[in-house]
Design a protein around this motif. Structure first.
Motif, PDB file in Angstrom:
ATOM      1  N   LEU A  91       0.759  -1.237   0.099  1.00  0.00           N
ATOM      2  CA  LEU A  91       0.004   0.020   0.023  1.00  0.00           C
ATOM      3  C   LEU A  91       0.898   1.532  -0.140  1.00  0.00           C
ATOM      4  O   LEU A  91       2.134   1.203   0.549  1.00  0.00           O
ATOM      5  CB  LEU A  91      -0.896   0.012   1.188  1.00  0.00           C
ATOM      6  N   VAL A  92       0.292   2.287  -0.472  1.00  0.00           N
ATOM      7  CA  VAL A  92       0.947   3.589  -0.401  1.00  0.00           C
ATOM      8  C   VAL A  92      -0.192   4.553   0.321  1.00  0.00           C
ATOM      9  O   VAL A  92      -1.100   4.737  -0.236  1.00  0.00           O
ATOM     10  CB  VAL A  92       1.222   4.069  -1.679  1.00  0.00           C
ATOM     11  N   CYS A  93       0.264   4.793   1.679  1.00  0.00           N
ATOM     12  CA  CYS A  93      -0.604   5.769   2.275  1.00  0.00           C
ATOM     13  C   CYS A  93       0.043   6.410   3.392  1.00  0.00           C
ATOM     14  O   CYS A  93       1.102   6.097   3.904  1.00  0.00           O
ATOM     15  CB  CYS A  93      -1.905   4.807   2.896  1.00  0.00           C
ATOM     16  N   MET A  94      -0.430   7.354   4.235  1.00  0.00           N
ATOM     17  CA  MET A  94       0.333   8.303   5.021  1.00  0.00           C
ATOM     18  C   MET A  94       0.247   7.592   6.407  1.00  0.00           C
ATOM     19  O   MET A  94       0.860   8.052   7.018  1.00  0.00           O
ATOM     20  CB  MET A  94      -0.700   9.606   5.001  1.00  0.00           C
ATOM     21  N   TYR A 100      -4.474  -0.010  11.147  1.00  0.00           N
ATOM     22  CA  TYR A 100      -4.987   0.327   9.910  1.00  0.00           C
ATOM     23  C   TYR A 100      -4.362  -0.131   8.637  1.00  0.00           C
ATOM     24  O   TYR A 100      -5.149  -0.416   7.663  1.00  0.00           O
ATOM     25  CB  TYR A 100      -4.659   2.152  10.188  1.00  0.00           C
ATOM     26  N   ILE A 101      -3.232  -0.379   8.701  1.00  0.00           N
ATOM     27  CA  ILE A 101      -2.381  -0.828   7.610  1.00  0.00           C
ATOM     28  C   ILE A 101      -3.024  -2.513   7.123  1.00  0.00           C
ATOM     29  O   ILE A 101      -3.497  -2.740   6.088  1.00  0.00           O
ATOM     30  CB  ILE A 101      -0.949  -0.911   7.696  1.00  0.00           C
ATOM     31  N   GLU A 102      -3.112  -3.083   8.159  1.00  0.00           N
ATOM     32  CA  GLU A 102      -3.971  -4.507   8.131  1.00  0.00           C
ATOM     33  C   GLU A 102      -5.151  -4.536   7.653  1.00  0.00           C
ATOM     34  O   GLU A 102      -5.077  -5.270   6.756  1.00  0.00           O
ATOM     35  CB  GLU A 102      -3.510  -5.270   9.424  1.00  0.00           C
ATOM     36  N   THR A 103      -5.894  -3.647   8.279  1.00  0.00           N
ATOM     37  CA  THR A 103      -7.342  -3.517   7.645  1.00  0.00           C
ATOM     38  C   THR A 103      -7.509  -3.272   6.540  1.00  0.00           C
ATOM     39  O   THR A 103      -8.277  -3.537   5.568  1.00  0.00           O
ATOM     40  CB  THR A 103      -8.047  -2.554   8.663  1.00  0.00           C
TER      41      THR A 103
END
Length: 181
Positions: A91-94, A100-103
């Motif tokens: 993923l590319v996210c802030m 949150y990343i796992e979800t």
């Protein structure tokens, strides 16, 4: 330890991006992988022969909690072959929040792919305000203002200054896992 001939290994990185951050991360990742690497932007092109690859990595930018549409379509259309190959998902996210990343990985990819992936994670992200429209800037400001209020972020962006938290160390760790496959 398994015997490998990295010179002949071929890896595909297929990604989706809106403002270029996933592309930047895919390029950084490609330089850290062993063997031949093809990097393909799913918005511009669809990989033709997935069976030609020894390993496949799929990832992209997150918008409103979901991965960009081209990535979802690519995964749905190629589910069978993706489950047959060593697979990495990024993923590319802030957000740096691991839950949150796992979800978000679970929500962005099918449970079959998420469970099959040997390497998965987030490489960080960026807000390229110079590339965003008025609506996108407003949403980012609203969401980050709420995150500050909840104590999940230190400050909200001004909507003018580009911000990046791309993590070379996360990309390197991901690449190491892929290289061991």
């Amino acid at each position: 330890m398994k015997e490998r001939n990295d010179f002949f290994m071929k890896t595909l990185i297929a990604y989706g991006t809106k403002h270029g951050t996933a592309e930047e991360c895919a390029e950084i990742l490609s330089k850290k992988l062993d063997g031949e690497v093809d990097v393909i932007n799913l918005k511009k092109k669809t990989p033709e022969n997935l069976s030609a690859y020894d390993k496949i990595i799929v990832g992209g930018s997150i918008y409103a909690g979901q991965i960009i549409g081209e990535v979802k379509s690519f995964c749905a259309n190629n589910l069978t072959i993706l489950k047959e190959k060593p697979l990495g998902l990024f993923l590319v996210c802030m957000s740096d929040d691991e839950s949150y990343i796992e979800t978000t990985i679970t929500n962005s990819f099918s449970s079959e792919l998420a469970g099959h992936a040997i390497a998965r994670g987030s490489f960080g992200g960026a807000f390229h305000f110079s590339k965003m429209n008025f609506f996108e800037k407003g949403i980012i400001k609203m969401v980050t203002k709420q995150a500050v209020k909840e104590g999940k972020a230190a400050s909200a962006p001004d909507g003018k200054t580009d911000i990046s938290n791309i993590s070379e160390s996360r990309i390197s760790g991901f690449a190491n896992k892929i290289n061991l496959m």
